[in-house]
Design a protein around this motif. Structure first.
Motif, PDB file in Angstrom:
ATOM      1  N   PRO A 155       0.727  -1.212  -0.003  1.00 30.92           N
ATOM      2  CA  PRO A 155      -0.249   0.136  -0.051  1.00 30.92           C
ATOM      3  C   PRO A 155       0.963   1.086   0.075  1.00 30.92           C
ATOM      4  CG  PRO A 155      -0.003  -0.963   2.090  1.00 30.92           C
ATOM      5  CD  PRO A 155       0.640  -2.184   1.268  1.00 30.92           C
ATOM      6  N   MET A 156       2.180   1.121   0.526  1.00 30.40           N
ATOM      7  CA  MET A 156       2.987   2.424   0.890  1.00 30.40           C
ATOM      8  C   MET A 156       3.431   2.941  -0.844  1.00 30.40           C
ATOM      9  SD  MET A 156       4.083   2.068   4.825  1.00 30.40           S
ATOM     10  CE  MET A 156       4.576   3.739   4.864  1.00 30.40           C
ATOM     11  N   LEU A 157       3.331   1.891  -1.620  1.00 27.62           N
ATOM     12  CA  LEU A 157       3.693   2.231  -3.015  1.00 27.62           C
ATOM     13  C   LEU A 157       2.731   3.031  -3.796  1.00 27.62           C
ATOM     14  CD1 LEU A 157       5.550  -0.902  -3.874  1.00 27.62           C
ATOM     15  CD2 LEU A 157       6.448   1.060  -2.879  1.00 27.62           C
ATOM     16  N   TYR A 158       1.519   3.284  -3.315  1.00 29.99           N
ATOM     17  CA  TYR A 158       0.536   4.157  -3.886  1.00 29.99           C
ATOM     18  C   TYR A 158       0.798   5.397  -3.928  1.00 29.99           C
ATOM     19  CZ  TYR A 158      -4.281   5.963  -4.235  1.00 29.99           C
ATOM     20  OH  TYR A 158      -5.503   6.738  -4.809  1.00 29.99           O
ATOM     21  N   PRO A 159       0.700   6.096  -5.001  1.00 28.19           N
ATOM     22  CA  PRO A 159       1.431   7.529  -5.304  1.00 28.19           C
ATOM     23  C   PRO A 159       0.680   8.463  -4.067  1.00 28.19           C
ATOM     24  CG  PRO A 159       0.137   7.007  -7.113  1.00 28.19           C
ATOM     25  CD  PRO A 159       0.079   5.549  -6.181  1.00 28.19           C
ATOM     26  N   TYR A 160      -0.549   8.151  -3.707  1.00 25.34           N
ATOM     27  CA  TYR A 160      -1.177   9.376  -2.737  1.00 25.34           C
ATOM     28  C   TYR A 160      -1.359   8.690  -1.347  1.00 25.34           C
ATOM     29  CZ  TYR A 160      -2.201  10.541  -7.755  1.00 25.34           C
ATOM     30  OH  TYR A 160      -2.192  10.689  -8.918  1.00 25.34           O
ATOM     31  N   PHE A 161      -0.629   7.632  -0.879  1.00 26.79           N
ATOM     32  CA  PHE A 161      -0.927   6.942   0.089  1.00 26.79           C
ATOM     33  C   PHE A 161      -1.061   8.093   1.141  1.00 26.79           C
ATOM     34  CE2 PHE A 161       0.618   5.169   4.090  1.00 26.79           C
ATOM     35  CZ  PHE A 161      -0.125   4.064   4.361  1.00 26.79           C
ATOM     36  N   ASP A 162      -0.047   8.930   1.641  1.00 21.33           N
ATOM     37  CA  ASP A 162      -0.114   9.943   2.635  1.00 21.33           C
ATOM     38  C   ASP A 162      -1.248  10.736   2.671  1.00 21.33           C
ATOM     39  OD1 ASP A 162       2.521   8.926   3.187  1.00 21.33           O
ATOM     40  OD2 ASP A 162       3.524  10.586   2.700  1.00 21.33           O
ATOM     41  N   GLU A 163      -1.808  11.015   1.580  1.00 21.38           N
ATOM     42  CA  GLU A 163      -2.819  11.926   1.578  1.00 21.38           C
ATOM     43  C   GLU A 163      -4.120  11.021   1.917  1.00 21.38           C
ATOM     44  OE1 GLU A 163      -5.624  13.999  -1.816  1.00 21.38           O
ATOM     45  OE2 GLU A 163      -3.605  14.115  -2.219  1.00 21.38           O
ATOM     46  N   VAL A 164      -4.234   9.856   1.423  1.00 20.79           N
ATOM     47  CA  VAL A 164      -5.358   9.039   1.766  1.00 20.79           C
ATOM     48  C   VAL A 164      -5.244   8.736   3.229  1.00 20.79           C
ATOM     49  CG1 VAL A 164      -6.694   6.946   1.494  1.00 20.79           C
ATOM     50  CG2 VAL A 164      -5.683   8.327  -0.483  1.00 20.79           C
ATOM     51  N   TYR A 165      -4.199   8.236   3.624  1.00 20.17           N
ATOM     52  CA  TYR A 165      -4.078   7.952   5.118  1.00 20.17           C
ATOM     53  C   TYR A 165      -4.371   8.971   5.878  1.00 20.17           C
ATOM     54  CZ  TYR A 165      -1.636   5.719   9.417  1.00 20.17           C
ATOM     55  OH  TYR A 165      -1.621   4.892  10.418  1.00 20.17           O
ATOM     56  N   GLN A 166      -4.053  10.247   5.881  1.00 21.02           N
ATOM     57  CA  GLN A 166      -4.359  11.323   6.450  1.00 21.02           C
ATOM     58  C   GLN A 166      -5.690  11.767   6.399  1.00 21.02           C
ATOM     59  OE1 GLN A 166      -1.859  13.471   8.432  1.00 21.02           O
ATOM     60  NE2 GLN A 166      -4.086  13.681   9.448  1.00 21.02           N
ATOM     61  N   ALA A 167      -6.459  11.561   5.542  1.00 23.09           N
ATOM     62  CA  ALA A 167      -7.826  11.746   5.271  1.00 23.09           C
ATOM     63  C   ALA A 167      -8.530  10.642   6.144  1.00 23.09           C
ATOM     64  CB  ALA A 167      -8.203  11.658   3.737  1.00 23.09           C
ATOM     65  N   VAL A 168      -8.232   9.502   6.223  1.00 20.33           N
ATOM     66  CA  VAL A 168      -8.742   8.561   6.951  1.00 20.33           C
ATOM     67  C   VAL A 168      -8.490   8.726   8.607  1.00 20.33           C
ATOM     68  CG1 VAL A 168      -8.501   6.014   7.514  1.00 20.33           C
ATOM     69  CG2 VAL A 168      -8.908   6.627   5.200  1.00 20.33           C
ATOM     70  N   ALA A 169      -7.465   9.149   8.641  1.00 19.63           N
ATOM     71  CA  ALA A 169      -7.100   9.631  10.363  1.00 19.63           C
ATOM     72  C   ALA A 169      -8.182  10.687  10.670  1.00 19.63           C
ATOM     73  CB  ALA A 169      -5.584   9.864  10.482  1.00 19.63           C
ATOM     74  N   SER A 170      -8.061  11.664   9.703  1.00 21.02           N
ATOM     75  CA  SER A 170      -8.705  12.702  10.145  1.00 21.02           C
ATOM     76  C   SER A 170     -10.292  12.655  10.419  1.00 21.02           C
ATOM     77  CB  SER A 170      -8.748  13.836   9.142  1.00 21.02           C
ATOM     78  OG  SER A 170      -9.611  13.764   7.869  1.00 21.02           O
TER      79      SER A 170
END
Length: 527
Positions: free
Chosen positions: A264-279
């Protein structure tokens, strides 16, 4: 001093009110109390009675509220369709602090300071609770009383939606708010057998296993999907987060997103999606591969995951044959890194005929290196179809040996539903099985693929909808999803069905009909 009834008042009368704390301090007030006078108002009008105890009017008002709640004689609502303020609740504005301590210990004198004291009937045992309100309590009460939704409150307050929902959940746990029961429930006609424990029929959480990308830095011999699926566009991923939030809100459950792939961490928008999920207040987890320290530190800075799961397929030689040369040692080093960063570590093994005799040795090597080691049986799907599944005739004995070894190794977990067959034979209470509810396919779990397909279980083709074309609500309540929740007809009369349901992926891989055939490794429950 002002009484602020946020909900209906239980009674305007204080006849018969009890003032144990007030009278213990000023016994001479007994006659006034016996006449049924409002002691708090009397003390306000006769300040000379309070010269030694200036907080006495506040204390009397609190005890009057307690008396009203004690006399109300009504039960809390058993079922509501939306959050409400506890109908048996009062708030008293006071000029002193720490009354809840003082009432239980008269030596803890209240200190000067304006506050609101909350008095309400608790959700369990109908005990009356007294507590000085904090800002979170008052915010929760305001949001529900004024029907302000979490997204609006978050926007106005400049905080995350998840932060607002945390405030509401905390107030609900205290009993200040009353919320609906979770909407993730087994149907009324679901076979219960001999399982009477209600916890196995209603789930407080829902997990979306989100396969963000097919991209992977490994090429495992048992991989069940190496198909070429395009990763999910950024805009679609944002919509998924909002759709999942709406689904969990409507069903009044906690949401968890387990990010996986590929890696999953090879997904180009991983950080953005992870942050959105956390928020949005969701719990997060990662099912992935070893990654550099800097990458994991960035993950933790956004939100500590509930766990990070990696895979090992046996001892060093066999694991590296399946997952690639050097993978075993690299994974052990990565587990040490996760431990340094305080991340809960999980190791998963795919059980085959070839590695079954290595499981206990691997478990010994992992003790102290991981918090949890579990296994899933091979689903003979994709590249996994080239490997040999476990011998059904040997499986029950293997589970018994595993359980015996686990008594001395705390990291060994019991994920396979068939462990509950062994437990039943030994007269032990059942465990939760694969997802806490036996087979959780399309119940408290679903898998989302990069192309929008939603499956009941990722380990075999179990399509129930497409997130690009339907909402998660529509998919979850579709007839197809309902069939997977029901499981195989072969399990319908099983006495431990709620904590088992076998493994539909194994049935599929063996060429069976998942809606009618039994798990090839199931040896029956004696029914």
């Amino acid at each position: 001093m002002t009484k602020i009834p946020i909900t209906q008042k239980t009674s305007d009368s204080i006849a018969g009110a009890q003032y144990p704390a007030c009278l213990s301090l000023c016994p001479n007030l007994q006659a006034t109390a016996d006449r049924g006078a409002c002691l708090s108002e009397y003390l306000q009008n006769h300040p000379e009675q309070c010269k030694n105890y200036p907080f006495l009017p506040d204390l009397a008002a609190i005890e009057e509220a307690v008396g009203r709640l004690q006399a109300c004689g009504s039960d809390l609502p058993e079922a509501v369709s939306a959050r409400i303020v506890n109908p048996f609740f009062e708030v008293v504005e006071v000029n002193y602090l720490n009354f809840e301590l003082f009432i239980s210990d008269l030596s803890c004198r209240p200190a000067a300071g304006k506050a609101h004291v909350l008095i309400w009937i608790g959700p369990k045992g109908r005990n009356i609770r007294v507590q000085t309100a904090d800002a979170r309590d008052l915010l929760a009460l305001k949001l529900v009383e004024e029907d302000i939704d979490s997204r609006t409150a978050a926007a106005e307050g400049g905080v995350s939606v998840g932060a607002i929902d945390d405030v509401l959940w905390a107030a609900e746990q205290k009993g200040l708010l009353i919320g609906p029961e979770p909407g993730i429930c087994r149907p009324a006609d679901f076979p219960s057998g001999e399982i009477a424990d209600f916890q196995y029929f209603i789930s407080p959480s829902f997990t979306l296993q989100w396969h963000l990308t097919q991209a992977c830095d490994l090429n495992c011999r048992h991989c069940y999907d190496r198909s070429d699926r395009e990763h999910m566009p950024r805009s679609a991923a944002r919509r998924v987060v909002e759709d999942l939030y709406d689904f969990c809100s409507r069903h009044h459950v906690f949401g968890q997103v387990s990010f996986t792939g590929g890696n999953p961490m090879l997904y180009p928008y991983f950080d953005e999606v992870y942050q959105a999920v956390a928020s949005r207040g969701f719990m997060t987890a990662v099912l992935g591969n070893p990654m550099p320290r800097s990458r994991i530190e960035k993950l933790v800075a956004m939100q500590m995951p509930e766990f990070y799961q990696v895979s090992l397929e046996g001892t060093r030689a066999h694991n590296d044959y399946i997952r690639g040369h050097g993978h075993f040692d690299k994974t052990l080093e990565f587990l040490a890194l996760l431990g340094e960063l305080g991340i809960y570590r999980m190791v998963m093994l795919t059980l085959t005929r070839e590695n079954m005799d290595q499981v206990l040795d691997l478990a010994d090597q992992l003790e102290g290196r991981t918090e949890l080691f579990t296994f899933n049986r091979l689903a003979a799907v994709g590249q996994g179809a080239r490997l040999a599944s476990v011998d059904p005739g040997e499986y029950a004995g293997f589970l018994e040996r595993y359980m015996a070894a686990a008594e001395k190794n705390s990291c060994m977990g019991f994920k396979d539903n068939l462990f509950n067959l062994v437990r039943r034979q030994k007269g032990l209470a059942p465990g939760g099985g694969c997802t806490g509810f036996g087979c959780g396919a399309a119940f408290n779990f679903a898998a989302l693929l990069p192309d929008g397909q939603v499956h009941a279980c990722r380990k075999f083709p179990s399509l129930i909808g497409n997130i690009y074309q339907q909402s998660l609500e529509e998919i979850y309540h579709s007839p197809r999803a309902g069939r997977y929740r029901t499981g195989s007809a072969a399990c319908a009369k099983c006495p431990i069905r709620p904590v088992c349901g076998a493994c539909l992926a194994v049935v599929y891989g063996a060429g069976g009909d998942v809606f009618n055939d039994p798990d090839p490794c199931c040896w029956g429950c004696g029914n």
